[in-house]
Design a protein around this motif. Structure first.
Motif, PDB file in Angstrom:
ATOM      1  N   PHE A  36       0.851  -1.176  -0.011  1.00  0.00           N
ATOM      2  CA  PHE A  36      -0.028  -0.072  -0.010  1.00  0.00           C
ATOM      3  C   PHE A  36       0.787   1.295  -0.013  1.00  0.00           C
ATOM      4  O   PHE A  36       0.271   2.347  -0.194  1.00  0.00           O
ATOM      5  N   ARG A  37       2.315   1.241   0.264  1.00  0.00           N
ATOM      6  CA  ARG A  37       2.931   2.426   0.337  1.00  0.00           C
ATOM      7  C   ARG A  37       3.378   2.651  -1.386  1.00  0.00           C
ATOM      8  O   ARG A  37       3.699   3.699  -1.449  1.00  0.00           O
ATOM      9  N   MET A  38       3.189   1.573  -2.119  1.00  0.00           N
ATOM     10  CA  MET A  38       3.346   2.049  -3.564  1.00  0.00           C
ATOM     11  C   MET A  38       2.444   2.496  -4.276  1.00  0.00           C
ATOM     12  O   MET A  38       2.300   3.000  -5.404  1.00  0.00           O
ATOM     13  N   ILE A  39       1.143   2.308  -3.567  1.00  0.00           N
ATOM     14  CA  ILE A  39      -0.283   2.882  -4.154  1.00  0.00           C
ATOM     15  C   ILE A  39      -0.955   3.452  -3.380  1.00  0.00           C
ATOM     16  O   ILE A  39      -2.035   3.000  -2.734  1.00  0.00           O
ATOM     17  N   PRO A  40      -0.554   4.743  -2.853  1.00  0.00           N
ATOM     18  CA  PRO A  40      -1.292   5.580  -2.108  1.00  0.00           C
ATOM     19  C   PRO A  40      -2.632   6.027  -2.446  1.00  0.00           C
ATOM     20  O   PRO A  40      -3.464   6.118  -1.522  1.00  0.00           O
ATOM     21  N   TYR A  41      -2.852   5.991  -3.615  1.00  0.00           N
ATOM     22  CA  TYR A  41      -4.243   6.222  -4.155  1.00  0.00           C
ATOM     23  C   TYR A  41      -4.527   5.203  -5.136  1.00  0.00           C
ATOM     24  O   TYR A  41      -4.762   5.343  -6.309  1.00  0.00           O
ATOM     25  N   PRO A  42      -4.947   4.433  -4.541  1.00  0.00           N
ATOM     26  CA  PRO A  42      -5.250   2.986  -5.648  1.00  0.00           C
ATOM     27  C   PRO A  42      -6.697   2.944  -6.539  1.00  0.00           C
ATOM     28  O   PRO A  42      -6.630   2.526  -7.246  1.00  0.00           O
ATOM     29  N   LEU A  43      -7.448   4.078  -6.058  1.00  0.00           N
ATOM     30  CA  LEU A  43      -8.707   4.351  -7.057  1.00  0.00           C
ATOM     31  C   LEU A  43      -8.108   5.515  -8.066  1.00  0.00           C
ATOM     32  O   LEU A  43      -9.069   5.260  -9.232  1.00  0.00           O
ATOM     33  N   GLU A  44      -7.182   5.832  -8.128  1.00  0.00           N
ATOM     34  CA  GLU A  44      -6.664   6.720  -9.064  1.00  0.00           C
ATOM     35  C   GLU A  44      -5.532   6.306 -10.095  1.00  0.00           C
ATOM     36  O   GLU A  44      -5.567   6.497 -11.264  1.00  0.00           O
ATOM     37  N   LYS A  45      -4.690   5.517  -9.455  1.00  0.00           N
ATOM     38  CA  LYS A  45      -3.328   5.164 -10.219  1.00  0.00           C
ATOM     39  C   LYS A  45      -2.826   3.791  -9.419  1.00  0.00           C
ATOM     40  O   LYS A  45      -2.778   3.711  -8.264  1.00  0.00           O
ATOM     41  N   GLY A  46      -2.815   2.808 -10.180  1.00  0.00           N
ATOM     42  CA  GLY A  46      -2.249   1.574  -9.879  1.00  0.00           C
ATOM     43  C   GLY A  46      -0.593   1.639 -10.106  1.00  0.00           C
ATOM     44  O   GLY A  46       0.083   2.380 -10.808  1.00  0.00           O
ATOM     45  N   HIS A  47      -0.140   0.564  -9.624  1.00  0.00           N
ATOM     46  CA  HIS A  47       1.282   0.176  -9.783  1.00  0.00           C
ATOM     47  C   HIS A  47       1.695  -0.754 -10.877  1.00  0.00           C
ATOM     48  O   HIS A  47       2.261  -0.345 -12.095  1.00  0.00           O
ATOM     49  N   LEU A  48       1.110  -1.795 -10.896  1.00  0.00           N
ATOM     50  CA  LEU A  48       1.376  -2.928 -12.141  1.00  0.00           C
ATOM     51  C   LEU A  48       0.084  -3.293 -12.544  1.00  0.00           C
ATOM     52  O   LEU A  48      -0.024  -3.942 -13.822  1.00  0.00           O
ATOM     53  N   PHE A  49      -0.935  -2.743 -11.822  1.00  0.00           N
ATOM     54  CA  PHE A  49      -2.451  -3.138 -12.751  1.00  0.00           C
ATOM     55  C   PHE A  49      -3.256  -1.870 -12.817  1.00  0.00           C
ATOM     56  O   PHE A  49      -2.786  -0.516 -12.398  1.00  0.00           O
ATOM     57  N   TYR A  50      -4.459  -1.997 -13.380  1.00  0.00           N
ATOM     58  CA  TYR A  50      -5.164  -0.809 -13.428  1.00  0.00           C
ATOM     59  C   TYR A  50      -5.628  -0.195 -11.980  1.00  0.00           C
ATOM     60  O   TYR A  50      -5.687  -0.893 -11.066  1.00  0.00           O
ATOM     61  N   PRO A  51      -6.081   0.923 -11.910  1.00  0.00           N
ATOM     62  CA  PRO A  51      -6.462   1.704 -10.713  1.00  0.00           C
ATOM     63  C   PRO A  51      -7.465   0.635 -10.177  1.00  0.00           C
ATOM     64  O   PRO A  51      -8.364  -0.019 -10.871  1.00  0.00           O
ATOM     65  N   TYR A  52      -7.725   0.470  -8.857  1.00  0.00           N
ATOM     66  CA  TYR A  52      -8.497  -0.525  -8.155  1.00  0.00           C
ATOM     67  C   TYR A  52     -10.148  -0.051  -8.520  1.00  0.00           C
ATOM     68  O   TYR A  52     -10.347   1.152  -8.603  1.00  0.00           O
ATOM     69  N   PRO A  53     -10.977  -0.858  -9.044  1.00  0.00           N
ATOM     70  CA  PRO A  53     -12.320  -0.484  -9.534  1.00  0.00           C
ATOM     71  C   PRO A  53     -13.097  -0.006  -8.224  1.00  0.00           C
ATOM     72  O   PRO A  53     -13.093  -0.702  -6.979  1.00  0.00           O
ATOM     73  N   THR A  54     -13.868   0.931  -8.421  1.00  0.00           N
ATOM     74  CA  THR A  54     -15.075   1.396  -7.312  1.00  0.00           C
ATOM     75  C   THR A  54     -16.133   0.687  -7.262  1.00  0.00           C
ATOM     76  O   THR A  54     -16.727   0.832  -6.063  1.00  0.00           O
ATOM     77  N   CYS A  55     -16.538  -0.141  -7.918  1.00  0.00           N
ATOM     78  CA  CYS A  55     -17.624  -0.867  -8.002  1.00  0.00           C
ATOM     79  C   CYS A  55     -17.591  -2.275  -7.111  1.00  0.00           C
ATOM     80  O   CYS A  55     -18.729  -2.979  -7.206  1.00  0.00           O
ATOM     81  N   THR A  56     -16.503  -2.632  -6.835  1.00  0.00           N
ATOM     82  CA  THR A  56     -16.342  -4.123  -6.208  1.00  0.00           C
ATOM     83  C   THR A  56     -17.349  -4.134  -4.983  1.00  0.00           C
ATOM     84  O   THR A  56     -17.976  -5.294  -4.948  1.00  0.00           O
ATOM     85  N   GLU A  57     -17.485  -3.349  -4.089  1.00  0.00           N
ATOM     86  CA  GLU A  57     -18.321  -3.377  -3.037  1.00  0.00           C
ATOM     87  C   GLU A  57     -19.516  -3.674  -3.255  1.00  0.00           C
ATOM     88  O   GLU A  57     -20.346  -4.487  -2.612  1.00  0.00           O
ATOM     89  N   ASN A  58     -20.191  -2.926  -4.050  1.00  0.00           N
ATOM     90  CA  ASN A  58     -21.566  -3.097  -4.296  1.00  0.00           C
ATOM     91  C   ASN A  58     -22.060  -4.558  -5.018  1.00  0.00           C
ATOM     92  O   ASN A  58     -22.897  -5.172  -4.744  1.00  0.00           O
ATOM     93  N   ALA A  59     -21.144  -4.854  -5.919  1.00  0.00           N
ATOM     94  CA  ALA A  59     -21.340  -6.189  -6.550  1.00  0.00           C
ATOM     95  C   ALA A  59     -20.989  -7.425  -5.595  1.00  0.00           C
ATOM     96  O   ALA A  59     -21.887  -8.371  -5.783  1.00  0.00           O
ATOM     97  N   ASP A  60     -20.154  -7.270  -4.768  1.00  0.00           N
ATOM     98  CA  ASP A  60     -19.885  -8.347  -3.733  1.00  0.00           C
ATOM     99  C   ASP A  60     -20.938  -8.378  -3.012  1.00  0.00           C
ATOM    100  O   ASP A  60     -21.290  -9.518  -2.373  1.00  0.00           O
TER     101      ASP A  60
END
Length: 569
Positions: free
Chosen positions: A462-486
């Motif tokens: 998490f130190r490498m991706i301080p803003y995971p919803l905006e920018k990822g390190h090796l993958f796309y930014p973390y999607p915002t819709c996972t909580e509702n779908a789960d």
């Protein structure tokens, strides 16, 4: 004419929005200045003195009632805000402000908020050709960010032999209606086609997949078998839902395999005649691959792991396109055999940049790299001498896996309780983490020191991706819709894991503070009315001192009656 009025109204609204954005301070000063100039005609001083006299005549009971009512109202708002935040993950007041008030003032577009919030219903594993305009616009604007797509779980359990037994033992339903509805859509897509028209047994099965009641589905499957003893979809349904043990399910699937293989051979000879025969052949191929995969899973569950591995390898060779993610089943079976070299060979084929990733691929790659160093790894020694090349490679693999799905480590480290995996999963979501940990926790425990290495290093991601919803390190930014779908995929008794952890909205904290403060005031006023009255009057006097000083200075500068001076001019 209508277009002209619409453009005029939009221009007027944009001008008002611009003025409120940049000139609200000037507007506020002008309003205060006008009120001060008109203080004589408006008799402001007399009204203030009347108000002061009225407040002095009020008894402490009035203040108790006022503060108590304020505390009650703010408490009700707090309860509603907390319930809304727990259910939908956002503040109701903030939602109303962003979606309704802000667009009127030019603060943003409500449609963009809806797209970014990810509250749209996720798509299923079946590709849908009909796509809404909003989805197309969102994908064109955010082509680099993948949508939340629900996938068929390659390791899903048997309803009758596993899910139903859990329900009998605990009285809880392990599957949601949303999850089962997606499975019904999958079965209709895989096991039905246009060539079934006019065949009563297949028409019965088309209705059976849509039935909500399990007993009604089983009854319909038996009716279809009475009309045609070789109805393969009916056998599949009975193996999945009526069989109460894996042995019974395997026995029914073997009968279904015999029927499906015969149907596949017949349709293979006529597949090029017309489009209907081609659809029939594709349906028969889907059923045959599905049955072979489930038979391999039965062999794995019954301890015949080598036989299961052989069946899965054959499936990957025979049907490389329609494989139902069989490579994930193969990886799990090879890990059970501790055939780590074979697992590495499978990863070399499927852990490719052009292929979709999964928690199984990422975390298995991390496990294999951790296996080389985990037994000798010590955090104290590593902090003194630094990480070796092999340890650095293992840590980077763990960071890669955690970035893809940050929910998995809590289940592997057993800091969060596991439940049965659902029939569908959301990549990078809590549902995928549950499915992976449910089957792979034993493999991590078998590798000595692997969980210790994971425990010491996974939070460093998490130190490498301080803003995971905006920018990822090796993958796309973390999607915002996972909580509702789960929340739709997982049962209500499970607490859904949320990433990144959401902070409490400002309005919940504000209403909590307001409720506590007013309740304290009500209590103090009720217990000590006279001292509280003195304190309130003293505080109001202190607050009025700067205002009275400013008014005296203005009286000295400005004339007492500006309107009278203007009339003389």
């Amino acid at each position: 004419m209508a277009g002209f009025l619409s453009r005029t109204f939009d221009r007027l609204k944009s001008c008002i929005a611009w003025s409120w954005t940049y000139l609200w301070v000037v507007w506020f000063i002008l309003v205060v200045f006008v009120i001060y100039i008109l203080r004589g005609p408006l008799k402001l001083s007399e009204n203030v003195s009347y108000a002061t006299m009225f407040l002095n005549t009020l008894t402490p009971k009035f203040y108790v009632a006022l503060t108590g009512t304020s505390s009650l109202i703010s408490g009700l708002i707090l309860i509603f805000e907390w319930w809304y935040f727990k259910k939908y993950g956002t503040s109701f007041i903030e939602q109303v402000s962003l979606n309704h008030i802000s667009p009127l003032l030019g603060g943003g577009d409500g449609s963009s908020a809806d797209i970014n919030s990810g509250n749209a219903t996720p798509s299923t594993s079946v590709s849908n050709t009909a796509t809404s305009d909003a989805t197309r616009n969102a994908s064109s604007q955010q082509s680099s960010i993948p949508d939340c797509k629900v996938w068929r779980n390659p390791l899903n359990l048997f309803r009758g032999a596993e899910y139903q037994r859990f329900s009998w033992a605990t009285g809880k339903e392990p599957l949601t209606y949303y999850d089962m509805n997606l499975s019904a859509q999958d079965h209709q897509t895989y096991f039905t086609c246009e060539a079934d028209a006019g065949k009563p047994e297949y028409e019965i099965m088309q209705m059976a997949w849509r039935e909500r009641n399990p007993q009604a589905r089983i009854k319909a499957a038996h009716e279809a078998l009475e009309k045609n003893p070789d109805c393969t979809p009916a056998m599949i349904l009975l193996a999945e839902e009526e069989a109460t043990t894996i042995v019974e399910a395997e026995k029914m699937l073997k009968l279904a395999h015999k029927s499906a293989d015969a149907s596949y051979r017949r349709s293979q000879a006529t597949q090029h005649q017309n489009s209907t025969q081609e659809a029939l052949h594709r349906r028969d191929l889907n059923m045959l691959v599905y049955i072979k995969r489930r038979l391999a899973m039965c062999a794995r569950k019954l301890g015949r792991t080598r036989e299961a591995v052989k069946m899965m390898r054959d499936l990957l060779k025979e049907s490389p396109v329609i494989n139902f993610s069989i490579h994930e089943n193969l990886i799990e079976a090879l890990l059970e055999l501790q055939a780590y070299a074979d697992v590495q060979a499978v990863l070399a084929r499927f852990d490719d940049i052009s292929l979709p990733k999964s928690a199984t691929i990422c975390y298995t790659a991390a496990l294999l790299k951790a296996r080389a160093v985990a037994d000798k790894f010590s955090p104290d020694i590593a902090s003194k001498r630094g990480l070796s090349t092999a340890e650095m490679t293992a840590v980077e693999a763990i960071h890669r896996a955690v970035e893809f799905n940050p929910h998995v480590p809590k289940y592997l480290l057993e800091t969060k309780s596991l439940i049965l995996s659902p029939e569908h999963i959301l990549k990078r979501g809590d549902s995928e983490a549950i499915s992976y940990a449910f089957f792979h926790l034993q493999h991590w425990k078998r590798v000595e020191g692997a969980l210790n290495l994971l425990h010491c290093t996974w939070e460093g991601t998490f130190r490498m991706i301080p803003y995971p919803l905006e920018k990822g390190h090796l993958f796309y930014p973390y999607p915002t819709c996972t909580e509702n779908a789960d929340r739709e995929l997982l049962p209500s008794f499970h607490e859904v894991s949320v990433y990144p952890k959401k902070e409490l909205p400002f309005f919940i904290l504000f209403t909590a503070g307001l409720c506590s403060f007013t309740a304290l005031l009500a209590l103090l006023t009720h217990q000590y009315p006279e001292p509280m009255g003195i304190v309130v009057r003293t505080m109001l006097g202190w607050l009025y001192l700067p205002l009275s000083y400013i008014l005296e200075k203005l009286e000295a500068i400005l004339p007492s009656n500006l309107l009278h001076q203007l009339s003389r001019i």
